[in-house]
Structure formats: structure tokens, C-alpha cells
Write a protein that holds these residues in place. Structure first.
Motif, PDB file in Angstrom:
ATOM      1  N   TYR A  20       0.841  -1.203   0.000  1.00  0.00           N
ATOM      2  CA  TYR A  20       0.000   0.000   0.000  1.00  0.00           C
ATOM      3  C   TYR A  20       0.876   1.252   0.000  1.00  0.00           C
ATOM      4  O   TYR A  20       0.643   2.176  -0.784  1.00  0.00           O
ATOM      5  N   PHE A  21       1.862   1.295   0.872  1.00  0.00           N
ATOM      6  CA  PHE A  21       2.735   2.470   0.957  1.00  0.00           C
ATOM      7  C   PHE A  21       3.446   2.710  -0.368  1.00  0.00           C
ATOM      8  O   PHE A  21       3.491   3.834  -0.865  1.00  0.00           O
ATOM      9  N   GLU A  22       3.983   1.654  -0.951  1.00  0.00           N
ATOM     10  CA  GLU A  22       4.705   1.787  -2.222  1.00  0.00           C
ATOM     11  C   GLU A  22       3.780   2.296  -3.323  1.00  0.00           C
ATOM     12  O   GLU A  22       4.127   3.202  -4.080  1.00  0.00           O
ATOM     13  N   LYS A  23       2.580   1.736  -3.391  1.00  0.00           N
ATOM     14  CA  LYS A  23       1.594   2.117  -4.414  1.00  0.00           C
ATOM     15  C   LYS A  23       1.205   3.598  -4.294  1.00  0.00           C
ATOM     16  O   LYS A  23       0.869   4.242  -5.270  1.00  0.00           O
ATOM     17  N   HIS A  24       1.263   4.134  -3.073  1.00  0.00           N
ATOM     18  CA  HIS A  24       0.860   5.519  -2.831  1.00  0.00           C
ATOM     19  C   HIS A  24       2.051   6.464  -2.634  1.00  0.00           C
ATOM     20  O   HIS A  24       1.876   7.575  -2.129  1.00  0.00           O
ATOM     21  N   GLY A  25       3.223   6.029  -3.028  1.00  0.00           N
ATOM     22  CA  GLY A  25       4.400   6.897  -3.009  1.00  0.00           C
ATOM     23  C   GLY A  25       4.912   7.243  -1.621  1.00  0.00           C
ATOM     24  O   GLY A  25       5.558   8.268  -1.430  1.00  0.00           O
ATOM     25  N   ILE A  26       4.643   6.388  -0.664  1.00  0.00           N
ATOM     26  CA  ILE A  26       5.094   6.622   0.707  1.00  0.00           C
ATOM     27  C   ILE A  26       6.423   5.901   0.906  1.00  0.00           C
ATOM     28  O   ILE A  26       6.523   4.685   0.717  1.00  0.00           O
ATOM     29  N   LYS A  27       7.429   6.650   1.280  1.00  0.00           N
ATOM     30  CA  LYS A  27       8.738   6.066   1.552  1.00  0.00           C
ATOM     31  C   LYS A  27       8.748   5.544   2.983  1.00  0.00           C
ATOM     32  O   LYS A  27       8.210   6.184   3.893  1.00  0.00           O
ATOM     33  N   VAL A  28       9.357   4.377   3.190  1.00  0.00           N
ATOM     34  CA  VAL A  28       9.453   3.784   4.522  1.00  0.00           C
ATOM     35  C   VAL A  28      10.920   3.557   4.849  1.00  0.00           C
ATOM     36  O   VAL A  28      11.638   2.913   4.088  1.00  0.00           O
ATOM     37  N   VAL A  29      11.353   4.131   5.978  1.00  0.00           N
ATOM     38  CA  VAL A  29      12.710   3.884   6.468  1.00  0.00           C
ATOM     39  C   VAL A  29      12.595   3.167   7.797  1.00  0.00           C
ATOM     40  O   VAL A  29      11.661   3.399   8.557  1.00  0.00           O
ATOM     41  N   ARG A  30      13.535   2.280   8.039  1.00  0.00           N
ATOM     42  CA  ARG A  30      13.514   1.526   9.297  1.00  0.00           C
ATOM     43  C   ARG A  30      14.470   2.167  10.287  1.00  0.00           C
ATOM     44  O   ARG A  30      15.624   2.430   9.976  1.00  0.00           O
ATOM     45  N   SER A  31      13.947   2.419  11.482  1.00  0.00           N
ATOM     46  CA  SER A  31      14.742   3.003  12.560  1.00  0.00           C
ATOM     47  C   SER A  31      14.044   2.663  13.874  1.00  0.00           C
ATOM     48  O   SER A  31      12.845   2.376  13.888  1.00  0.00           O
ATOM     49  N   LYS A  32      14.776   2.709  14.944  1.00  0.00           N
ATOM     50  CA  LYS A  32      14.173   2.410  16.251  1.00  0.00           C
ATOM     51  C   LYS A  32      13.265   3.568  16.675  1.00  0.00           C
ATOM     52  O   LYS A  32      13.658   4.727  16.610  1.00  0.00           O
ATOM     53  N   LEU A  33      12.050   3.231  17.067  1.00  0.00           N
ATOM     54  CA  LEU A  33      11.106   4.205  17.604  1.00  0.00           C
ATOM     55  C   LEU A  33      11.023   4.007  19.118  1.00  0.00           C
ATOM     56  O   LEU A  33      11.174   2.887  19.605  1.00  0.00           O
ATOM     57  N   PRO A  34      10.728   5.075  19.866  1.00  0.00           N
ATOM     58  CA  PRO A  34      10.610   4.923  21.320  1.00  0.00           C
ATOM     59  C   PRO A  34       9.404   4.080  21.731  1.00  0.00           C
ATOM     60  O   PRO A  34       9.402   3.429  22.770  1.00  0.00           O
ATOM     61  N   PHE A  35       8.360   4.088  20.892  1.00  0.00           N
ATOM     62  CA  PHE A  35       7.128   3.336  21.128  1.00  0.00           C
ATOM     63  C   PHE A  35       6.574   2.958  19.767  1.00  0.00           C
ATOM     64  O   PHE A  35       6.794   3.646  18.783  1.00  0.00           O
ATOM     65  N   GLY A  36       5.798   1.920  19.723  1.00  0.00           N
ATOM     66  CA  GLY A  36       5.028   1.603  18.532  1.00  0.00           C
ATOM     67  C   GLY A  36       5.835   1.192  17.328  1.00  0.00           C
ATOM     68  O   GLY A  36       7.019   0.873  17.411  1.00  0.00           O
ATOM     69  N   ASP A  37       5.137   1.245  16.167  1.00  0.00           N
ATOM     70  CA  ASP A  37       5.692   0.690  14.933  1.00  0.00           C
ATOM     71  C   ASP A  37       5.832   1.682  13.791  1.00  0.00           C
ATOM     72  O   ASP A  37       6.712   1.506  12.953  1.00  0.00           O
ATOM     73  N   TYR A  38       4.962   2.703  13.709  1.00  0.00           N
ATOM     74  CA  TYR A  38       4.975   3.625  12.566  1.00  0.00           C
ATOM     75  C   TYR A  38       4.789   5.072  13.012  1.00  0.00           C
ATOM     76  O   TYR A  38       3.957   5.351  13.874  1.00  0.00           O
ATOM     77  N   ALA A  39       5.553   5.961  12.396  1.00  0.00           N
ATOM     78  CA  ALA A  39       5.428   7.397  12.667  1.00  0.00           C
ATOM     79  C   ALA A  39       5.781   8.165  11.405  1.00  0.00           C
ATOM     80  O   ALA A  39       6.533   7.677  10.551  1.00  0.00           O
ATOM     81  N   ASN A  40       5.253   9.377  11.288  1.00  0.00           N
ATOM     82  CA  ASN A  40       5.645  10.297  10.229  1.00  0.00           C
ATOM     83  C   ASN A  40       6.992  10.888  10.634  1.00  0.00           C
ATOM     84  O   ASN A  40       7.106  11.480  11.718  1.00  0.00           O
ATOM     85  N   ILE A  41       7.977  10.765   9.789  1.00  0.00           N
ATOM     86  CA  ILE A  41       9.329  11.203  10.138  1.00  0.00           C
ATOM     87  C   ILE A  41       9.388  12.698  10.468  1.00  0.00           C
ATOM     88  O   ILE A  41      10.218  13.133  11.260  1.00  0.00           O
ATOM     89  N   LYS A  42       8.458  13.486   9.905  1.00  0.00           N
ATOM     90  CA  LYS A  42       8.482  14.935  10.133  1.00  0.00           C
ATOM     91  C   LYS A  42       7.530  15.393  11.228  1.00  0.00           C
ATOM     92  O   LYS A  42       7.480  16.580  11.546  1.00  0.00           O
ATOM     93  N   ASN A  43       6.761  14.482  11.793  1.00  0.00           N
ATOM     94  CA  ASN A  43       5.847  14.852  12.875  1.00  0.00           C
ATOM     95  C   ASN A  43       5.584  13.612  13.717  1.00  0.00           C
ATOM     96  O   ASN A  43       4.712  12.815  13.408  1.00  0.00           O
ATOM     97  N   MET A  44       6.334  13.476  14.786  1.00  0.00           N
ATOM     98  CA  MET A  44       6.223  12.275  15.612  1.00  0.00           C
ATOM     99  C   MET A  44       5.334  12.485  16.831  1.00  0.00           C
ATOM    100  O   MET A  44       5.496  11.832  17.859  1.00  0.00           O
TER     101      MET A  44
END
Length: 155
Positions: A20-44
Motif C-alpha cells: 500500500y505504501f509503495e503504491k501511494h508513493g510513501i517512503k518507509v525507512v527503518r529506525s528504532k522508535l521509542p514506542f510503537g511501529d509507525y510514525a511520520n518522520i516529520k511529525n512524531m
């Protein structure tokens, strides 16, 4: 938009989301988050913690209750809105739907958590610990993650 996916997310188990992300032009980078699984890199300010099914959230709020609540409270203390996105194929779309949900594990164990009990537990956690529980099918999860996360520039 660029999403951060927590490195603790198992590779290959989230293909529907990634498609879904790829189809909609959403880039996904893997990094450790303090909580959870997904966040907007520019607004956490909001982080999504995905759950594979209702049984996973039952385990979190019963067997791992202390750790789960500590994570909820830590997110609130960090000024992060934590949303648990629970994937299911049971037609559950909100916490109140759980009142009518039948846990198939009750066939084998009368001590299994009922839908009614789970609804009460989740509602109490929402009220006391400032998190939210949202439900969708696995096929909707990519879109739901984007819907729930703040867009760039939003607060």
C-alpha cells in the motif's frame, strides 16, 4: 510523506502495508522508535502500534499488563499520542463492538477473555492512560496508518 517503521517490526510480515505504501508513493525507512511501529518522520506527535489480531492485544492487556501500561504512560509523558491499530477479520471497527465479539478460545478454555471483558479493559485504558484503540482489517491497515498519522505541518 516518509514513514519510520520500527526496526522491531519483523521483515516480511507486513507485506500488505508495504504494498500500500509503495503504491501511494510513501517512503518507509527503518529506525528504532521509542514506542510503537509507525510514525511520520516529520511529525512524531502520533505513533501507531500495530497488533496482528485481537488475541495479541488480549495478551498485551492481560499477561503483559504492567509492561503495556508502562509503555502507554511513557508515551503520554513524552507528549506522544499512542494509537493501537488492531487488525482483525471479525468485523470489529471500534472498542464497543467487542461487547458482541465471541472469543473462539472460549471453546477450549472457559477462562479465556470474553469480548465484553476486553471492551471494558480497553475502554478503561483509553480513559486512564490517554491512548486509543482503532480497528481495521489487514487489507485496510496501510491506509488507516496514513489516515491516523498527522500530515507534515499538522500538529
Amino acid at each position: 510523506m516518509t514513514l519510520i517503521e520500527d526496526t522491531r517490526q519483523q521483515r516480511g510480515k507486513h507485506a500488505l502495508k508495504h504494498e500500500y505504501f509503495e503504491k501511494h508513493g510513501i517512503k518507509v525507512v527503518r529506525s528504532k522508535l521509542p514506542f510503537g511501529d509507525y510514525a511520520n518522520i516529520k511529525n512524531m506527535s502520533v505513533i501507531i502500534d500495530t497488533k496482528a489480531n485481537i488475541q495479541e492485544i488480549i495478551g498485551n492487556v492481560t499477561q503483559q499488563h504492567k509492561r503495556f501500561i508502562a509503555e502507554c504512560d511513557a508515551a503520554v509523558n513524552a507528549d506522544i499520542k499512542l494509537i493501537f491499530l488492531i487488525e482483525n477479520m471479525d468485523g470489529i471497527t471500534q472498542v464497543s463492538d467487542l461487547y458482541r465479539w465471541y472469543n473462539p478460545r472460549l471453546k477450549f478454555s472457559p477462562k479465556a477473555t470474553t469480548g465484553r471483558t476486553l471492551a471494558k479493559i480497553l475502554h478503561g485504558i483509553e480513559v486512564r492512560h490517554g491512548v486509543s484503540f482503532v480497528f481495521c482489517t489487514p487489507f485496510e491497515s496501510g491506509a488507516k496508518i496514513l489516515e491516523l498519522l498527522p500530515k507534515e505541518g499538522e500538529t
